[in-house]
Design a protein around this motif. Structure first.
Motif, PDB file in Angstrom:
ATOM      1  N   GLN A 158       0.825  -1.211   0.000  1.00 44.16           N
ATOM      2  CA  GLN A 158       0.000   0.000   0.000  1.00 44.16           C
ATOM      3  C   GLN A 158       0.855   1.255   0.000  1.00 44.16           C
ATOM      4  O   GLN A 158       0.514   2.253  -0.661  1.00 44.16           O
ATOM      5  N   LEU A 159       1.967   1.229   0.729  1.00 44.35           N
ATOM      6  CA  LEU A 159       2.877   2.370   0.712  1.00 44.35           C
ATOM      7  C   LEU A 159       3.563   2.512  -0.641  1.00 44.35           C
ATOM      8  O   LEU A 159       3.810   3.632  -1.117  1.00 44.35           O
ATOM      9  N   LEU A 160       3.853   1.388  -1.286  1.00 45.21           N
ATOM     10  CA  LEU A 160       4.427   1.431  -2.635  1.00 45.21           C
ATOM     11  C   LEU A 160       3.444   2.056  -3.616  1.00 45.21           C
ATOM     12  O   LEU A 160       3.822   2.893  -4.454  1.00 45.21           O
ATOM     13  N   LEU A 161       2.171   1.658  -3.523  1.00 44.78           N
ATOM     14  CA  LEU A 161       1.134   2.255  -4.366  1.00 44.78           C
ATOM     15  C   LEU A 161       1.049   3.757  -4.128  1.00 44.78           C
ATOM     16  O   LEU A 161       0.997   4.552  -5.086  1.00 44.78           O
ATOM     17  N   ASP A 162       1.039   4.167  -2.866  1.00 44.17           N
ATOM     18  CA  ASP A 162       0.932   5.584  -2.537  1.00 44.17           C
ATOM     19  C   ASP A 162       2.107   6.383  -3.109  1.00 44.17           C
ATOM     20  O   ASP A 162       1.929   7.478  -3.653  1.00 44.17           O
ATOM     21  N   TRP A 163       3.303   5.815  -2.997  1.00 47.42           N
ATOM     22  CA  TRP A 163       4.494   6.505  -3.522  1.00 47.42           C
ATOM     23  C   TRP A 163       4.433   6.633  -5.043  1.00 47.42           C
ATOM     24  O   TRP A 163       4.755   7.691  -5.602  1.00 47.42           O
ATOM     25  N   LEU A 164       3.995   5.582  -5.717  1.00 46.45           N
ATOM     26  CA  LEU A 164       3.960   5.606  -7.178  1.00 46.45           C
ATOM     27  C   LEU A 164       2.955   6.631  -7.713  1.00 46.45           C
ATOM     28  O   LEU A 164       3.254   7.368  -8.657  1.00 46.45           O
ATOM     29  N   GLN A 272      -4.969   4.989  -7.779  1.00 47.34           N
ATOM     30  CA  GLN A 272      -5.068   6.081  -6.823  1.00 47.34           C
ATOM     31  C   GLN A 272      -4.685   5.530  -5.462  1.00 47.34           C
ATOM     32  O   GLN A 272      -4.549   4.316  -5.310  1.00 47.34           O
ATOM     33  N   PRO A 273      -4.468   6.371  -4.453  1.00 48.52           N
ATOM     34  CA  PRO A 273      -3.973   5.854  -3.163  1.00 48.52           C
ATOM     35  C   PRO A 273      -4.849   4.772  -2.545  1.00 48.52           C
ATOM     36  O   PRO A 273      -4.336   3.863  -1.897  1.00 48.52           O
ATOM     37  N   ASN A 274      -6.163   4.863  -2.734  1.00 44.69           N
ATOM     38  CA  ASN A 274      -7.063   3.858  -2.174  1.00 44.69           C
ATOM     39  C   ASN A 274      -7.828   3.186  -3.306  1.00 44.69           C
ATOM     40  O   ASN A 274      -8.670   3.814  -3.942  1.00 44.69           O
ATOM     41  N   ILE A 275      -7.519   1.916  -3.552  1.00 46.96           N
ATOM     42  CA  ILE A 275      -8.191   1.201  -4.639  1.00 46.96           C
ATOM     43  C   ILE A 275      -9.098   0.106  -4.117  1.00 46.96           C
ATOM     44  O   ILE A 275      -9.826  -0.519  -4.874  1.00 46.96           O
ATOM     45  N   SER A 276      -9.052  -0.130  -2.797  1.00 48.10           N
ATOM     46  CA  SER A 276      -9.861  -1.197  -2.214  1.00 48.10           C
ATOM     47  C   SER A 276     -10.384  -0.754  -0.856  1.00 48.10           C
ATOM     48  O   SER A 276      -9.625  -0.197  -0.053  1.00 48.10           O
ATOM     49  N   PRO A 277     -11.661  -0.996  -0.574  1.00 47.39           N
ATOM     50  CA  PRO A 277     -12.203  -0.693   0.756  1.00 47.39           C
ATOM     51  C   PRO A 277     -11.900  -1.769   1.789  1.00 47.39           C
ATOM     52  O   PRO A 277     -12.488  -1.784   2.859  1.00 47.39           O
ATOM     53  N   GLY A 278     -10.996  -2.687   1.436  1.00 52.35           N
ATOM     54  CA  GLY A 278     -10.652  -3.774   2.350  1.00 52.35           C
ATOM     55  C   GLY A 278     -11.152  -5.120   1.880  1.00 52.35           C
ATOM     56  O   GLY A 278     -11.417  -6.015   2.693  1.00 52.35           O
TER      57      GLY A 278
END
Length: 284
Positions: A158-164, A272-278
């Motif tokens: 998730q941090l990798l996604l946010d950075w990208l 985008q930073p959030n792609i899944s609600p869990g």
């Protein structure tokens, strides 16, 4: 008087069918009590959860859209758990699959043919498998606890996604918002009708059917059941616990990754930073 609980020798067929119904009813009763304790009308709250999703065609379509990633991840995890392999990091594998599949429309945005979508789906599954391979190898080679490793890797992905999406993969024409370029045409899953319902559900149901056949009709399914219920007997039969760990993580991780790329190629339409609600945690 002494009371002892003993496990049934054989599972009752009636109870097998009734158990999900009992579970739902127990959930409704418990939920109603919680809502009442919060000062909310229990019946109105339960209506929102259990009736409104079936109240219109739009809500039914949305229900299927939400069910698609849950089916894909859930069937993979169910086999992993039947093998007594505890993959708790499906949310991270979903994210890894989304990242791997999104490399196609982001790095080759001009490529837009049916092969584009196929490449995205394949890469998404591979991305999830590779992310699941990390806790599998650490368990086999170093004896690491797969529950902790797979769970901690969720936050890494998730941090990798946010950075990208805030850095190298950010849309240069996106007004500095943390998102990638929007996926277009064959970079997205074709829809069914005019709403958000898409062919991802067809893929999910096909996977569920295939895995049902695998578990019921193949030697591999028998191996999964034996290694989960009686690993010592499985080893006497020549089954390998290490190969089972690899199989379980590759299968469940690959399906979580496939769910991730389907999600970003359909309902989200970009990274985008959030792609899944869990979904990865809910599917457990």
């Amino acid at each position: 008087m002494r009371i002892e609980l003993e496990k049934r020798q054989e599972r009752s067929k009636t109870l097998a069918w009734a158990s999900p119904i009992i579970a739902v009813l127990a959930t409704m009763v418990t939920g109603g009590l919680v809502f009442a304790a919060l000062g909310k009308p229990p019946l109105a709250a339960l209506w929102v959860f259990f009736v409104e999703p079936f109240a219109s065609l739009w809500s039914l379509e949305e229900l299927v859209v939400k069910a698609t990633p849950l089916i894909l991840i859930g069937v993979g995890l169910s086999i992993s758990y039947r093998a007594n392999v505890w993959n708790i990091g499906a949310e991270g594998q979903l994210t890894a699959g989304a990242l791997a599949g999104a490399t196609v429309p982001i790095l080759a945005h001009g490529w837009n043919t049916p092969a584009t979508l196929l490449a995205m789906l394949v890469l998404g599954a591979i991305g999830g498998m590779l992310w699941g391979l990390i806790p599998a190898l650490l368990k086999i080679r170093a004896g690491a606890n797969e529950i902790l490793v797979s769970l901690m890797l969720v936050y890494v992905s998730q941090l990798l996604l946010d950075w990208l999406v805030r850095g190298p993969w950010r849309d240069p024409h996106g007004y500095n918002f943390p998102k990638s370029v929007a996926f277009e045409d064959w970079q997205t899953i074709p829809t069914i009708g005019d709403g958000r319902l898409n062919f991802g559900i067809v893929i999910a149901l096909a996977v569920a059917l295939a895995l049902s056949v695998l578990m019921r009709r193949t030697i591999k399914g028998y191996e999964v059941r034996v290694m989960g219920e009686a690993p010592r007997a499985g080893r006497f039969a020549g089954f390998s616990s290490e190969r089972m760990v690899l199989f379980a993580f590759l299968l469940s991780g690959g399906l979580a990754g496939l769910a991730g790329v389907i999600e970003v190629a359909s309902t989200v339409g970009q990274l985008q930073p959030n792609i899944s609600p869990g979904y990865g945690f809910t599917a457990i």
